[in-house]
Write a protein that holds these residues in place. Structure first.
Motif, PDB file in Angstrom:
ATOM      1  N   ILE A  18       0.845  -1.369   0.028  1.00 52.42           N
ATOM      2  CA  ILE A  18       0.122  -0.207  -0.040  1.00 52.42           C
ATOM      3  C   ILE A  18       0.664   1.142  -0.030  1.00 52.42           C
ATOM      4  CG2 ILE A  18      -1.646   1.361   1.388  1.00 52.42           C
ATOM      5  CD1 ILE A  18      -2.898  -1.346   2.309  1.00 52.42           C
ATOM      6  N   PHE A  19       2.093   1.207   0.813  1.00 55.21           N
ATOM      7  CA  PHE A  19       2.647   2.402   0.836  1.00 55.21           C
ATOM      8  C   PHE A  19       3.430   2.686  -0.292  1.00 55.21           C
ATOM      9  CE2 PHE A  19       1.938   2.526   5.355  1.00 55.21           C
ATOM     10  CZ  PHE A  19       1.924   3.802   5.784  1.00 55.21           C
ATOM     11  N   LEU A  20       3.996   1.414  -1.120  1.00 51.65           N
ATOM     12  CA  LEU A  20       4.691   1.323  -2.306  1.00 51.65           C
ATOM     13  C   LEU A  20       3.804   2.288  -3.340  1.00 51.65           C
ATOM     14  CD1 LEU A  20       6.515  -1.886  -2.291  1.00 51.65           C
ATOM     15  CD2 LEU A  20       7.633   0.362  -2.260  1.00 51.65           C
ATOM     16  N   GLY A  21       2.677   1.789  -3.323  1.00 54.82           N
ATOM     17  CA  GLY A  21       1.719   2.330  -4.186  1.00 54.82           C
ATOM     18  C   GLY A  21       1.357   3.718  -4.237  1.00 54.82           C
ATOM     19  N   ILE A  22       1.584   4.150  -2.860  1.00 51.77           N
ATOM     20  CA  ILE A  22       1.052   5.553  -2.575  1.00 51.77           C
ATOM     21  C   ILE A  22       2.488   6.584  -2.784  1.00 51.77           C
ATOM     22  CG2 ILE A  22       0.459   7.394  -0.787  1.00 51.77           C
ATOM     23  CD1 ILE A  22      -1.046   5.235   0.744  1.00 51.77           C
ATOM     24  N   SER A  23       3.441   6.090  -2.390  1.00 48.02           N
ATOM     25  CA  SER A  23       4.627   6.727  -2.345  1.00 48.02           C
ATOM     26  C   SER A  23       5.795   6.161  -3.094  1.00 48.02           C
ATOM     27  CB  SER A  23       4.958   7.108  -0.872  1.00 48.02           C
ATOM     28  OG  SER A  23       5.586   5.900   0.020  1.00 48.02           O
ATOM     29  N   GLY A  24       5.931   5.043  -3.212  1.00 47.90           N
ATOM     30  CA  GLY A  24       7.074   4.399  -3.811  1.00 47.90           C
ATOM     31  C   GLY A  24       8.124   4.013  -2.904  1.00 47.90           C
ATOM     32  N   ILE A  25       7.764   4.319  -1.605  1.00 46.97           N
ATOM     33  CA  ILE A  25       8.872   4.068  -0.427  1.00 46.97           C
ATOM     34  C   ILE A  25       8.301   3.379   0.566  1.00 46.97           C
ATOM     35  CG2 ILE A  25      10.114   5.355   1.412  1.00 46.97           C
ATOM     36  CD1 ILE A  25      10.240   7.679  -0.251  1.00 46.97           C
ATOM     37  N   ALA A  26       9.103   2.330   1.195  1.00 47.21           N
ATOM     38  CA  ALA A  26       8.743   1.394   2.133  1.00 47.21           C
ATOM     39  C   ALA A  26       9.158   0.073   2.090  1.00 47.21           C
ATOM     40  CB  ALA A  26       7.382   1.443   2.709  1.00 47.21           C
ATOM     41  N   GLY A  27       9.720  -0.221   0.819  1.00 45.46           N
ATOM     42  CA  GLY A  27      10.037  -1.378   0.198  1.00 45.46           C
ATOM     43  C   GLY A  27      11.248  -1.862   1.283  1.00 45.46           C
ATOM     44  N   PHE A  28      12.177  -0.987   1.824  1.00 46.61           N
ATOM     45  CA  PHE A  28      13.298  -1.282   2.549  1.00 46.61           C
ATOM     46  C   PHE A  28      12.956  -1.940   3.976  1.00 46.61           C
ATOM     47  CE2 PHE A  28      11.857   2.448   4.630  1.00 46.61           C
ATOM     48  CZ  PHE A  28      12.240   2.274   5.977  1.00 46.61           C
ATOM     49  N   LEU A  29      11.685  -2.016   4.127  1.00 44.43           N
ATOM     50  CA  LEU A  29      11.130  -2.608   5.599  1.00 44.43           C
ATOM     51  C   LEU A  29      11.168  -4.061   5.306  1.00 44.43           C
ATOM     52  CD1 LEU A  29       8.390  -0.156   6.614  1.00 44.43           C
ATOM     53  CD2 LEU A  29      10.799  -0.271   7.757  1.00 44.43           C
ATOM     54  N   LEU A  30      10.917  -4.565   4.127  1.00 38.19           N
ATOM     55  CA  LEU A  30      10.817  -6.231   3.921  1.00 38.19           C
ATOM     56  C   LEU A  30      12.029  -7.052   4.356  1.00 38.19           C
ATOM     57  CD1 LEU A  30       8.810  -6.390   0.642  1.00 38.19           C
ATOM     58  CD2 LEU A  30       7.970  -7.057   2.841  1.00 38.19           C
ATOM     59  N   ILE A 159      13.017   4.186  -2.799  1.00 39.00           N
ATOM     60  CA  ILE A 159      13.355   4.919  -1.539  1.00 39.00           C
ATOM     61  C   ILE A 159      14.534   6.015  -1.977  1.00 39.00           C
ATOM     62  CG2 ILE A 159      15.195   3.086  -0.825  1.00 39.00           C
ATOM     63  CD1 ILE A 159      14.356   4.066   2.240  1.00 39.00           C
ATOM     64  N   LEU A 160      15.225   5.559  -2.906  1.00 41.52           N
ATOM     65  CA  LEU A 160      16.368   6.401  -3.158  1.00 41.52           C
ATOM     66  C   LEU A 160      15.973   7.420  -4.323  1.00 41.52           C
ATOM     67  CD1 LEU A 160      19.329   7.118  -2.709  1.00 41.52           C
ATOM     68  CD2 LEU A 160      19.875   5.306  -4.258  1.00 41.52           C
ATOM     69  N   LEU A 161      15.232   7.013  -5.471  1.00 42.31           N
ATOM     70  CA  LEU A 161      14.920   7.827  -6.540  1.00 42.31           C
ATOM     71  C   LEU A 161      13.945   8.623  -6.361  1.00 42.31           C
ATOM     72  CD1 LEU A 161      15.083   5.480  -9.752  1.00 42.31           C
ATOM     73  CD2 LEU A 161      16.339   7.579  -9.279  1.00 42.31           C
ATOM     74  N   VAL A 162      12.818   8.447  -5.671  1.00 42.20           N
ATOM     75  CA  VAL A 162      11.735   9.452  -5.479  1.00 42.20           C
ATOM     76  C   VAL A 162      12.229  10.585  -4.665  1.00 42.20           C
ATOM     77  CG1 VAL A 162       9.605   9.801  -4.161  1.00 42.20           C
ATOM     78  CG2 VAL A 162       9.836   7.595  -5.352  1.00 42.20           C
ATOM     79  N   PRO A 163      12.719  10.572  -3.680  1.00 40.23           N
ATOM     80  CA  PRO A 163      13.290  12.051  -3.158  1.00 40.23           C
ATOM     81  C   PRO A 163      14.164  12.631  -4.074  1.00 40.23           C
ATOM     82  CG  PRO A 163      13.944  10.039  -1.841  1.00 40.23           C
ATOM     83  CD  PRO A 163      13.121   9.558  -2.875  1.00 40.23           C
ATOM     84  N   LEU A 164      15.237  11.698  -4.769  1.00 41.65           N
ATOM     85  CA  LEU A 164      16.071  12.390  -5.474  1.00 41.65           C
ATOM     86  C   LEU A 164      15.498  12.990  -6.842  1.00 41.65           C
ATOM     87  CD1 LEU A 164      19.084  12.981  -6.252  1.00 41.65           C
ATOM     88  CD2 LEU A 164      19.276  10.789  -7.271  1.00 41.65           C
ATOM     89  N   GLY A 177       5.953   7.236  -9.834  1.00 36.59           N
ATOM     90  CA  GLY A 177       5.657   6.126 -11.123  1.00 36.59           C
ATOM     91  C   GLY A 177       6.865   5.811 -11.853  1.00 36.59           C
ATOM     92  N   VAL A 178       7.825   6.595 -12.251  1.00 34.24           N
ATOM     93  CA  VAL A 178       9.245   6.119 -12.757  1.00 34.24           C
ATOM     94  C   VAL A 178       9.899   5.345 -12.074  1.00 34.24           C
ATOM     95  CG1 VAL A 178      11.244   7.359 -13.481  1.00 34.24           C
ATOM     96  CG2 VAL A 178       9.134   8.454 -14.283  1.00 34.24           C
ATOM     97  N   SER A 179       9.981   5.670 -10.641  1.00 32.52           N
ATOM     98  CA  SER A 179      10.922   4.744  -9.905  1.00 32.52           C
ATOM     99  C   SER A 179      10.228   3.516  -9.629  1.00 32.52           C
ATOM    100  CB  SER A 179      10.716   5.687  -8.375  1.00 32.52           C
ATOM    101  OG  SER A 179      11.543   6.723  -8.383  1.00 32.52           O
ATOM    102  N   LEU A 180       9.028   3.197  -9.804  1.00 28.77           N
ATOM    103  CA  LEU A 180       8.295   2.110  -9.387  1.00 28.77           C
ATOM    104  C   LEU A 180       8.573   1.173 -10.920  1.00 28.77           C
ATOM    105  CD1 LEU A 180       4.823   2.569  -8.138  1.00 28.77           C
ATOM    106  CD2 LEU A 180       6.536   1.235  -6.957  1.00 28.77           C
TER     107      LEU A 180
END
Length: 256
Positions: A18-30, A159-164, A177-180
């Motif tokens: 869900i968080f990946l879909g919203i922001s692209g970030i949070a995958g590092f938690l896995l 997590i790296l590309l979205v903020p960058l 979208g691009v980061s996903l």
């Protein structure tokens, strides 16, 4: 135990999807959940994590493309650099300690998140896109370096590309979208490398749970993301980025 593992992995991938879909970030938690909570071998954990990144990347990128929030040219040149970068990242992970690379990653992400948080908001239409993104070599180098770090650490590309990308003036939804989409390119060689070293017999049930949770989560997240206003989405990205990077820095230092 199999039912317990199935439920934990399903829930983790659902929430993170869900968080990946919203922001692209949070995958590092896995990887943290797999290694820290379930005490799985590192290569098994990274194999499962990149499987989830690949699935969420495909579904998420397609959803953002349908919503016309995708820059295919930018994604293409990022991916050209990311493919060899991901192969290199896996090899570095196998051959050497990655403490310094992780430290660099979390500090970099922290600075990027702070940049988004404190950057003056002048509205979506007035946001200036950096001229650096017009240089193909720069974009390919950016894709290469981020892929090396992400494949090495299991942090996931967004997590790296979205903020960058956001700090370079890319619309925040387009950045997601691009980061996903780029995360799929990073995940493919990473999966190949880590699954070749993983015990696939012991993680079959978790593969099913991971796929099920990720699919439901990413589809839910992308629908919610389209309804979140740009300023709130930027704030969410910044908060998740800053909190996650600080947490990871503490986790890294205390675990050293």
């Amino acid at each position: 135990m199999s039912i317990f593992l199935f439920c934990i992995v399903l829930l983790a991938n659902l929430v993170i999807g869900i968080f990946l879909g919203i922001s692209g970030i949070a995958g590092f938690l896995l990887p943290l959940i797999y290694v820290g909570f379930l005490h799985m071998p590192v290569h098994d954990s990274l194999a499962l994590s990149f499987l989830a990144f690949a699935v969420s990347g495909v579904l998420g990128a397609y959803s953002y493309w349908k919503m016309k929030q995708m820059d295919l040219k930018l994604a293409l040149f990022l991916s050209i650099g990311s493919l060899p970068g991901a192969f290199l990242g896996v090899q570095i992970n196998v051959l050497t300690s990655d403490f310094l690379v992780k430290l660099f990653l979390y500090l970099f992400v922290l600075l990027a998140g702070l940049s988004i948080l404190f950057k003056k908001n002048r509205g979506e239409t007035e946001q200036k896109r950096s001229s650096l993104l017009d240089h193909r070599l720069f974009v390919m180098l950016l894709g290469f370096l981020t892929a090396v770090i992400c494949a090495l650490t299991g942090a996931g590309g967004p997590i790296l590309l979205v903020p960058l990308l956001a700090s370079l003036g890319v619309n925040i939804r387009v950045a997601v979208g691009v980061s996903l989409l780029n995360s799929v390119i990073i995940a493919i060689p990473s999966m190949a490398g880590y699954f070749s070293r993983a015990n696939t017999d012991s993680i079959t049930v978790m593969i099913v749970a991971s796929l099920l949770g990720t699919i439901i989560g990413i589809l839910t997240g992308t629908r919610i993301a389209n309804k979140v206003p740009i300023p709130q989405l930027k704030l969410l990205i910044a908060i998740i980025t800053i909190v996650s990077s600080v947490y990871m820095l503490v986790y890294l230092v205390l675990g050293a």
